[in-house]
Design a protein around this motif. Sequence first.
Motif, PDB file in Angstrom:
ATOM      1  N   ASN A  32       0.806  -1.213   0.000  1.00  0.00           N
ATOM      2  CA  ASN A  32       0.000   0.000   0.000  1.00  0.00           C
ATOM      3  C   ASN A  32       0.842   1.267   0.000  1.00  0.00           C
ATOM      4  OD1 ASN A  32      -2.470   1.515   0.103  1.00  0.00           O
ATOM      5  ND2 ASN A  32      -2.058   1.865   2.283  1.00  0.00           N
ATOM      6  N   THR A  33       1.791   1.348   0.929  1.00  0.00           N
ATOM      7  CA  THR A  33       2.554   2.572   1.097  1.00  0.00           C
ATOM      8  C   THR A  33       4.050   2.283   1.090  1.00  0.00           C
ATOM      9  OG1 THR A  33       0.761   3.504   2.425  1.00  0.00           O
ATOM     10  CG2 THR A  33       2.891   4.616   2.517  1.00  0.00           C
ATOM     11  N   MET A  34       4.765   2.964   0.207  1.00  0.00           N
ATOM     12  CA  MET A  34       6.210   2.941   0.193  1.00  0.00           C
ATOM     13  C   MET A  34       6.720   4.305   0.619  1.00  0.00           C
ATOM     14  SD  MET A  34       7.244  -0.098  -0.716  1.00  0.00           S
ATOM     15  CE  MET A  34       8.957   0.206  -1.160  1.00  0.00           C
ATOM     16  N   GLY A  35       7.855   4.318   1.279  1.00  0.00           N
ATOM     17  CA  GLY A  35       8.393   5.566   1.773  1.00  0.00           C
ATOM     18  C   GLY A  35       9.881   5.706   1.549  1.00  0.00           C
ATOM     19  N   TRP A  36      10.315   6.951   1.508  1.00  0.00           N
ATOM     20  CA  TRP A  36      11.726   7.297   1.551  1.00  0.00           C
ATOM     21  C   TRP A  36      12.040   7.860   2.921  1.00  0.00           C
ATOM     22  CZ3 TRP A  36      15.695   6.185  -1.601  1.00  0.00           C
ATOM     23  CH2 TRP A  36      15.410   5.791  -2.915  1.00  0.00           C
ATOM     24  N   TYR A  37      13.145   7.412   3.487  1.00  0.00           N
ATOM     25  CA  TYR A  37      13.619   7.850   4.783  1.00  0.00           C
ATOM     26  C   TYR A  37      15.035   8.382   4.628  1.00  0.00           C
ATOM     27  CZ  TYR A  37       9.913   4.652   6.400  1.00  0.00           C
ATOM     28  OH  TYR A  37       8.723   3.994   6.602  1.00  0.00           O
ATOM     29  N   ARG A  38      15.475   9.184   5.578  1.00  0.00           N
ATOM     30  CA  ARG A  38      16.859   9.625   5.556  1.00  0.00           C
ATOM     31  C   ARG A  38      17.398   9.713   6.974  1.00  0.00           C
ATOM     32  NH1 ARG A  38      16.130  15.913   3.460  1.00  0.00           N
ATOM     33  NH2 ARG A  38      15.265  16.775   5.412  1.00  0.00           N
ATOM     34  N   GLN A  39      18.704   9.552   7.088  1.00  0.00           N
ATOM     35  CA  GLN A  39      19.372   9.667   8.366  1.00  0.00           C
ATOM     36  C   GLN A  39      20.649  10.473   8.178  1.00  0.00           C
ATOM     37  OE1 GLN A  39      20.224   5.978  10.408  1.00  0.00           O
ATOM     38  NE2 GLN A  39      20.240   7.041  12.383  1.00  0.00           N
ATOM     39  N   ALA A  40      20.692  11.620   8.817  1.00  0.00           N
ATOM     40  CA  ALA A  40      21.861  12.482   8.785  1.00  0.00           C
ATOM     41  C   ALA A  40      22.783  12.128   9.942  1.00  0.00           C
ATOM     42  CB  ALA A  40      21.437  13.946   8.870  1.00  0.00           C
ATOM     43  N   PRO A  41      24.064  12.482   9.843  1.00  0.00           N
ATOM     44  CA  PRO A  41      24.996  12.182  10.932  1.00  0.00           C
ATOM     45  C   PRO A  41      24.509  12.748  12.261  1.00  0.00           C
ATOM     46  CG  PRO A  41      26.201  12.889   8.997  1.00  0.00           C
ATOM     47  CD  PRO A  41      24.742  13.124   8.701  1.00  0.00           C
ATOM     48  N   GLY A  42      24.487  11.904  13.287  1.00  0.00           N
ATOM     49  CA  GLY A  42      24.092  12.334  14.611  1.00  0.00           C
ATOM     50  C   GLY A  42      22.607  12.552  14.804  1.00  0.00           C
ATOM     51  N   LYS A  43      21.790  12.202  13.827  1.00  0.00           N
ATOM     52  CA  LYS A  43      20.350  12.414  13.921  1.00  0.00           C
ATOM     53  C   LYS A  43      19.589  11.107  13.760  1.00  0.00           C
ATOM     54  CE  LYS A  43      18.381  15.990  12.228  1.00  0.00           C
ATOM     55  NZ  LYS A  43      17.803  16.974  11.267  1.00  0.00           N
ATOM     56  N   GLN A  44      18.344  11.106  14.207  1.00  0.00           N
ATOM     57  CA  GLN A  44      17.470   9.956  14.038  1.00  0.00           C
ATOM     58  C   GLN A  44      17.029   9.836  12.580  1.00  0.00           C
ATOM     59  OE1 GLN A  44      18.150   8.575  17.249  1.00  0.00           O
ATOM     60  NE2 GLN A  44      16.100   7.771  16.915  1.00  0.00           N
ATOM     61  N   GLY A  97       8.865  -0.291   2.772  1.00  0.00           N
ATOM     62  CA  GLY A  97       7.424  -0.285   2.917  1.00  0.00           C
ATOM     63  C   GLY A  97       7.081   0.287   4.270  1.00  0.00           C
ATOM     64  N   LYS A  98       6.049   1.110   4.314  1.00  0.00           N
ATOM     65  CA  LYS A  98       5.667   1.755   5.562  1.00  0.00           C
ATOM     66  C   LYS A  98       4.473   1.035   6.169  1.00  0.00           C
ATOM     67  CE  LYS A  98       4.411   6.076   7.782  1.00  0.00           C
ATOM     68  NZ  LYS A  98       3.383   5.394   8.605  1.00  0.00           N
ATOM     69  N   GLY A  99       4.637   0.626   7.411  1.00  0.00           N
ATOM     70  CA  GLY A  99       3.542   0.073   8.182  1.00  0.00           C
ATOM     71  C   GLY A  99       2.963   1.114   9.114  1.00  0.00           C
ATOM     72  N   ALA A 100       2.265   0.648  10.117  1.00  0.00           N
ATOM     73  CA  ALA A 100       1.670   1.556  11.090  1.00  0.00           C
ATOM     74  C   ALA A 100       2.744   2.204  11.953  1.00  0.00           C
ATOM     75  CB  ALA A 100       0.684   0.802  11.973  1.00  0.00           C
ATOM     76  N   ARG A 101       2.502   3.441  12.336  1.00  0.00           N
ATOM     77  CA  ARG A 101       3.408   4.204  13.208  1.00  0.00           C
ATOM     78  C   ARG A 101       4.834   4.180  12.664  1.00  0.00           C
ATOM     79  NH1 ARG A 101       0.077   7.523  16.012  1.00  0.00           N
ATOM     80  NH2 ARG A 101      -1.634   6.329  16.962  1.00  0.00           N
ATOM     81  N   ASP A 102       5.767   3.629  13.436  1.00  0.00           N
ATOM     82  CA  ASP A 102       7.174   3.609  13.044  1.00  0.00           C
ATOM     83  C   ASP A 102       7.607   2.280  12.428  1.00  0.00           C
ATOM     84  OD1 ASP A 102       8.884   2.856  16.184  1.00  0.00           O
ATOM     85  OD2 ASP A 102       6.932   2.228  15.444  1.00  0.00           O
ATOM     86  N   TRP A 103       6.662   1.406  12.134  1.00  0.00           N
ATOM     87  CA  TRP A 103       7.001   0.104  11.574  1.00  0.00           C
ATOM     88  C   TRP A 103       7.350   0.205  10.096  1.00  0.00           C
ATOM     89  CZ3 TRP A 103       7.524  -4.442  14.216  1.00  0.00           C
ATOM     90  CH2 TRP A 103       7.013  -4.471  15.520  1.00  0.00           C
ATOM     91  N   VAL A 104       8.309  -0.611   9.667  1.00  0.00           N
ATOM     92  CA  VAL A 104       8.605  -0.793   8.257  1.00  0.00           C
ATOM     93  C   VAL A 104       8.444  -2.265   7.921  1.00  0.00           C
ATOM     94  CG1 VAL A 104      10.108   1.207   8.054  1.00  0.00           C
ATOM     95  CG2 VAL A 104      11.084  -1.016   8.685  1.00  0.00           C
ATOM     96  N   LEU A 105       8.226  -2.566   6.641  1.00  0.00           N
ATOM     97  CA  LEU A 105       7.858  -3.908   6.233  1.00  0.00           C
ATOM     98  C   LEU A 105       9.047  -4.815   5.968  1.00  0.00           C
ATOM     99  CD1 LEU A 105       4.883  -3.200   3.797  1.00  0.00           C
ATOM    100  CD2 LEU A 105       4.832  -3.637   6.258  1.00  0.00           C
ATOM    101  N   TYR A 106      10.187  -4.252   5.595  1.00  0.00           N
ATOM    102  CA  TYR A 106      11.314  -5.056   5.146  1.00  0.00           C
ATOM    103  C   TYR A 106      12.591  -4.675   5.872  1.00  0.00           C
ATOM    104  CZ  TYR A 106       7.850  -5.231   1.411  1.00  0.00           C
ATOM    105  OH  TYR A 106       6.675  -5.339   0.704  1.00  0.00           O
ATOM    106  N   SER A 107      13.615  -5.502   5.703  1.00  0.00           N
ATOM    107  CA  SER A 107      14.923  -5.155   6.221  1.00  0.00           C
ATOM    108  C   SER A 107      15.462  -3.937   5.470  1.00  0.00           C
ATOM    109  CB  SER A 107      15.890  -6.327   6.063  1.00  0.00           C
ATOM    110  OG  SER A 107      15.450  -7.445   6.802  1.00  0.00           O
TER     111      SER A 107
END
Length: 118
Positions: A32-44, A97-107
């Motif tokens: 249903n939902t795919m997402g892009w995420y990012r992580q900068a140095p020292g940040k969540q 893949g984006k699940g509910a809240r902070d869940w993701v679907l895959y490794s």
Amino acid sequence: QVQLVESGGGLVQAGGSLRLSCAASRSIFSVNTMGWYRQAPGKQRELVATITSVGSTNYADSVKGRFTISRDNAKNTVYLQMNSLKPEDTAVYYCNGKGARDWVLYSWGQGTQVTVSS
């Protein structure tokens, strides 16, 4: 079980553009939902954009008007077009893949590094 491989990152000057690709090892047609995420140095890690199976999109306030997420189910690929890049966009970018809240679907994959110089 889906493996994800991100590509397209690199070094770009502020104001420049990049297009990231996320290739999935099997069909994501039913996701249903795919997402892009990012992580900068020292940040969540943060969610920057999502797209549903019917093409509805959402963006973090920090990237609205500059980034565009899209998906091509025939190619099992999700894209992130990034325009007007800023130094604060510097991060490792991941898709999932984006699940509910902070869940993701895959490794998580290895991600792709985006570096924006000032």
